[in-house]
Design a protein around this motif. Sequence first.
Motif, PDB file in Angstrom:
ATOM      1  N   SER A   1      25.406 -23.976  -6.480  1.00 48.28           N
ATOM      2  CA  SER A   1      25.396 -22.534  -6.266  1.00 48.28           C
ATOM      3  C   SER A   1      26.499 -22.096  -5.318  1.00 48.28           C
ATOM      4  CB  SER A   1      24.029 -22.107  -5.723  1.00 48.28           C
ATOM      5  OG  SER A   1      23.992 -20.720  -5.463  1.00 48.28           O
ATOM      6  N   GLY A   2      26.687 -22.819  -4.215  1.00 44.04           N
ATOM      7  CA  GLY A   2      27.691 -22.430  -3.243  1.00 44.04           C
ATOM      8  C   GLY A   2      29.109 -22.702  -3.693  1.00 44.04           C
ATOM      9  N   TYR A   3      29.323 -23.750  -4.471  1.00 41.72           N
ATOM     10  CA  TYR A   3      30.684 -24.113  -4.874  1.00 41.72           C
ATOM     11  C   TYR A   3      31.134 -23.334  -6.107  1.00 41.72           C
ATOM     12  CZ  TYR A   3      34.761 -27.044  -5.791  1.00 41.72           C
ATOM     13  OH  TYR A   3      36.042 -27.479  -5.987  1.00 41.72           O
TER      14      TYR A   3
ATOM     15  N   GLY B   1      29.532 -20.516  -7.536  1.00 42.44           N
ATOM     16  CA  GLY B   1      29.430 -19.078  -7.330  1.00 42.44           C
ATOM     17  C   GLY B   1      29.204 -18.332  -8.633  1.00 42.44           C
TER      18      GLY B   1
ATOM     19  N   ASP C   1      25.368 -18.728  -9.372  1.00 40.74           N
ATOM     20  CA  ASP C   1      24.893 -18.576  -8.004  1.00 40.74           C
ATOM     21  C   ASP C   1      23.820 -17.490  -7.930  1.00 40.74           C
ATOM     22  OD1 ASP C   1      24.670 -18.596  -5.205  1.00 40.74           O
ATOM     23  OD2 ASP C   1      26.275 -17.121  -5.000  1.00 40.74           O
ATOM     24  N   HIS C   2      24.062 -16.350  -8.571  1.00 37.02           N
ATOM     25  CA  HIS C   2      23.079 -15.255  -8.555  1.00 37.02           C
ATOM     26  C   HIS C   2      21.773 -15.688  -9.212  1.00 37.02           C
ATOM     27  CE1 HIS C   2      25.605 -12.161  -6.834  1.00 37.02           C
ATOM     28  NE2 HIS C   2      26.578 -12.442  -7.696  1.00 37.02           N
TER      29      HIS C   2
ATOM     30  N   MET D   1      19.824 -18.195  -6.877  1.00 36.93           N
ATOM     31  CA  MET D   1      19.290 -17.537  -5.691  1.00 36.93           C
ATOM     32  C   MET D   1      18.173 -16.548  -6.032  1.00 36.93           C
ATOM     33  SD  MET D   1      20.523 -18.795  -2.971  1.00 36.93           S
ATOM     34  CE  MET D   1      20.411 -20.389  -3.838  1.00 36.93           C
TER      35      MET D   1
ATOM     36  N   ARG E   1      19.038 -22.999  -0.032  1.00 39.05           N
ATOM     37  CA  ARG E   1      19.656 -21.870   0.677  1.00 39.05           C
ATOM     38  C   ARG E   1      20.524 -22.362   1.831  1.00 39.05           C
ATOM     39  NH1 ARG E   1      17.067 -16.801  -0.367  1.00 39.05           N
ATOM     40  NH2 ARG E   1      17.609 -16.079   1.713  1.00 39.05           N
TER      41      ARG E   1
ATOM     42  N   ARG F   1      23.638 -24.082   0.338  1.00 38.00           N
ATOM     43  CA  ARG F   1      24.521 -23.069  -0.270  1.00 38.00           C
ATOM     44  C   ARG F   1      25.379 -22.373   0.786  1.00 38.00           C
ATOM     45  NH1 ARG F   1      23.964 -17.504  -0.560  1.00 38.00           N
ATOM     46  NH2 ARG F   1      25.155 -16.487  -2.240  1.00 38.00           N
TER      47      ARG F   1
ATOM     48  N   MET G   1      29.494 -22.728   1.039  1.00 37.74           N
ATOM     49  CA  MET G   1      30.402 -21.577   0.936  1.00 37.74           C
ATOM     50  C   MET G   1      31.403 -21.549   2.088  1.00 37.74           C
ATOM     51  SD  MET G   1      27.748 -18.631  -0.366  1.00 37.74           S
ATOM     52  CE  MET G   1      29.026 -17.402  -0.542  1.00 37.74           C
TER      53      MET G   1
END
Length: 333
Positions: free
Chosen positions: A146-148, A150, A154-155, A158, A211, A214, A218
Amino acid sequence: MPFTDDHERRQPGTTDLAAAAESGGTLARARDRLHRFVDSDVFYSFRKSPITVAAFAVTLLCFVCAFGAPWIAPHDTNDVATLDLMNAELPPVWLEGGDWRYILGTDDQGRDVLSAIMFGMQVSLIVGFASVIFAMVLGVGLGLISGYVGGRLDHFIMRVADVQLSFPSVLVALLLFGFAKTVLPRGMQDDVAILVLIFAIGLSSWVQFARTVRGSTMVEKNKEYVQAARVIGRRPLPIMLQHILPNVMGPVLVIATINLALAIITEATLSFLGVGVPPTQPSLGTLIRFGNNFLFSGQWWMTIFPGTALVALALAVNLLGDWLRDALNPKLR
């Protein structure tokens, strides 16, 4: 020919010297690591905190009693042949009617409460550890992606995490466990009950890992060492696993330590509600549930002692998690 024989005679001694030198080098490196650890700030903060030392001692005692139960427990509560109903509901040894063979008394089936706590704590720790490892692997993996990556992925991840956070973890685990029991055949339910319990608890607690990882990912993905890895042509998966993951594991270890106590309490809660481990493999929650039926009849030891063991274990692990958070974060020192 004499030279060859002499050379062959000297070879074993040379090999032994090389092996001894290598062993001595390994031992020296181990001593150096030990000295560095003893001189580190982490160990200094540990030995300067009496509460942390006491929590570590209680945790170590619980682990020794749990996993050493087959050898150090006074009785084998898993062996039905050793149970005697004539010894049922005996009080602790310091009360009238107590027996020194059963220091903390017996339950309604004649099982030694102390031995039952040891074996029950083993089941609780196994479920707690396995569920935390499962949640950590799932949460860390989703958090890295998710963080890498995006974007929409990612949405999506999350928003799923936000939806799950709106439900209590015990309720999520209860729903997952109930769903699994309706899908599985009745004959398989007791055999895979512990696996289903691990899956349910782990799936209800991955959000914190995801979370946290993530947010750290980022931050890390925009640093120079990650950009350099991209420039030389490294693919995203090796970058995430070999470069970013080692730099985001500090908070993950703290969360895992705290979640271990939460997983043990969640398992005890589910077992107390009757949807946890089967009665043939009692955990601390199962012992508390069985003892609660006799609490108002005067046999308080059946539920008070397992409850005290659960509180002591969870509190000690939580205190260790708090210390680990402070020790690994210089801003909190």
